[in-house]
Scaffold this motif. Structure first.
Motif, short mmCIF file in Angstrom:
data_model
loop_
_atom_site.label_atom_id
_atom_site.label_comp_id
_atom_site.label_asym_id
_atom_site.label_seq_id
_atom_site.Cartn_x
_atom_site.Cartn_y
_atom_site.Cartn_z
N ASP A 115 -28.94 62.51 -33.05
CA ASP A 115 -29.20 62.66 -34.48
C ASP A 115 -28.29 61.76 -35.31
O ASP A 115 -28.70 61.20 -36.32
CB ASP A 115 -29.01 64.13 -34.92
CG ASP A 115 -30.10 65.02 -34.33
OD1 ASP A 115 -31.23 64.53 -34.13
OD2 ASP A 115 -29.82 66.20 -34.07
N GLU A 116 -27.04 61.64 -34.86
CA GLU A 116 -26.10 60.77 -35.56
C GLU A 116 -26.57 59.32 -35.48
O GLU A 116 -26.51 58.59 -36.47
CB GLU A 116 -24.70 60.93 -34.94
CG GLU A 116 -23.62 60.23 -35.71
CD GLU A 116 -22.24 60.39 -35.08
OE1 GLU A 116 -21.27 60.03 -35.76
OE2 GLU A 116 -22.14 60.87 -33.93
N LEU A 117 -27.04 58.91 -34.31
CA LEU A 117 -27.57 57.55 -34.15
C LEU A 117 -28.73 57.31 -35.11
O LEU A 117 -28.76 56.31 -35.82
CB LEU A 117 -28.02 57.34 -32.69
CG LEU A 117 -28.71 55.99 -32.42
CD1 LEU A 117 -27.73 54.84 -32.52
CD2 LEU A 117 -29.37 56.01 -31.04
N LEU A 118 -29.68 58.24 -35.14
CA LEU A 118 -30.84 58.07 -36.01
C LEU A 118 -30.45 58.08 -37.48
O LEU A 118 -30.98 57.31 -38.28
CB LEU A 118 -31.89 59.16 -35.72
CG LEU A 118 -32.57 59.03 -34.36
CD1 LEU A 118 -33.42 60.25 -34.06
CD2 LEU A 118 -33.41 57.76 -34.28
N ASP A 119 -29.50 58.95 -37.85
CA ASP A 119 -29.02 58.99 -39.24
C ASP A 119 -28.40 57.66 -39.64
O ASP A 119 -28.64 57.15 -40.73
CB ASP A 119 -27.99 60.11 -39.44
CG ASP A 119 -28.61 61.50 -39.43
OD1 ASP A 119 -29.85 61.59 -39.51
OD2 ASP A 119 -27.85 62.47 -39.35
N ARG A 120 -27.59 57.10 -38.73
CA ARG A 120 -26.95 55.81 -39.03
C ARG A 120 -27.99 54.71 -39.19
O ARG A 120 -27.91 53.89 -40.09
CB ARG A 120 -25.97 55.41 -37.92
CG ARG A 120 -24.75 56.27 -37.82
CD ARG A 120 -23.67 55.82 -38.79
NE ARG A 120 -22.66 56.84 -38.92
CZ ARG A 120 -21.47 56.82 -38.34
NH1 ARG A 120 -21.14 55.79 -37.59
NH2 ARG A 120 -20.62 57.80 -38.53
N ILE A 121 -28.97 54.69 -38.28
CA ILE A 121 -30.01 53.65 -38.34
C ILE A 121 -30.79 53.76 -39.64
O ILE A 121 -30.98 52.76 -40.35
CB ILE A 121 -30.95 53.75 -37.11
CG1 ILE A 121 -30.18 53.35 -35.85
CG2 ILE A 121 -32.20 52.90 -37.30
CD1 ILE A 121 -30.89 53.67 -34.56
N GLU A 122 -31.23 54.97 -39.99
CA GLU A 122 -31.98 55.15 -41.23
C GLU A 122 -31.13 54.77 -42.43
O GLU A 122 -31.61 54.14 -43.37
CB GLU A 122 -32.46 56.60 -41.35
CG GLU A 122 -33.60 56.91 -40.39
CD GLU A 122 -33.90 58.39 -40.28
OE1 GLU A 122 -33.53 59.16 -41.19
OE2 GLU A 122 -34.51 58.79 -39.28
#
Length: 130
Positions: A115-122
Motif C-alpha cells: 500500500d505504501e508503494l502504491l501511495d508513493r507511486i500515485e
C-alpha cells in the motif's frame, strides 16, 4: 471526450532482484499500470526512449550501476529530466541514504508495504515529492 485521460500510466522498473521485480510488476499491473522491467541499468536510456515511461522505480544497488548515477543521467538529459523517479533500496533507509546532487521524487527502503508503494507511486504521478 478524449481517451488520453484513460491512458494507462507507464512505469519502468529497474531492479536486479527478479522476485522483487516480479512482485512490483504484478502489483502495478493489477492496478492497471503498464509496466516494463529491467534488471540492469546498461540499456536504460534506449529503453526509456522506446517505452516512454510516465515514471520510474529505480533500485540503488544494481549489478552494473549505482541507481544514483542513473538518476543523474536522467536529470542531466533534457529528454528525460522530467521523468519522476521513486528510488528503492534494501541497503539504505530514509535516514542513511545520501542522494548526491540529484534527488529522486521519492524513496522507499525494502522491504516495503504494498500500500505504501502504491501511495508513493500515485502521489509522485500527481506531482508530490516524498
Amino acid at each position: 471526450m478524449t481517451t488520453s485521460n484513460k491512458r494507462y500510466k507507464k512505469v519502468l522498473v529497474i531492479e536486479d532482484n527478479h522476485a522483487i521485480l516480479d512482485v512490483i510488476t504484478l502489483i502495478l499491473q493489477s492496478e492497471a499500470y503498464k509496466v516494463s522491467g529491467l534488471s540492469k541499468g546498461v540499456n536504460m536510456m534506449e529503453h526509456i526512449n522506446a517505452f516512454q515511461p510516465d515514471m520510474m522505480i529505480l533500485d540503488i544497488m544494481l549489478p552494473d550501476a549505482d541507481g544514483r548515477e542513473l538518476l543523474e543521467q536522467l536529470r542531466t538529459n533534457e529528454a528525460t529530466a522530467h521523468i519522476p523517479v521513486l528510488m528503492i533500496s534494501a541497503k539504505y533507509t530514509d535516514k542513511t541514504i545520501q542522494h548526491g546532487a540529484y534527488k529522486p521524487n521519492g524513496f522507499l527502503s525494502k522491504p516495503f508495504d504494498i500500500d505504501e508503494l502504491l501511495d508513493r507511486i500515485e502521489g509522485i504521478l500527481a506531482g508530490k515529492t516524498y
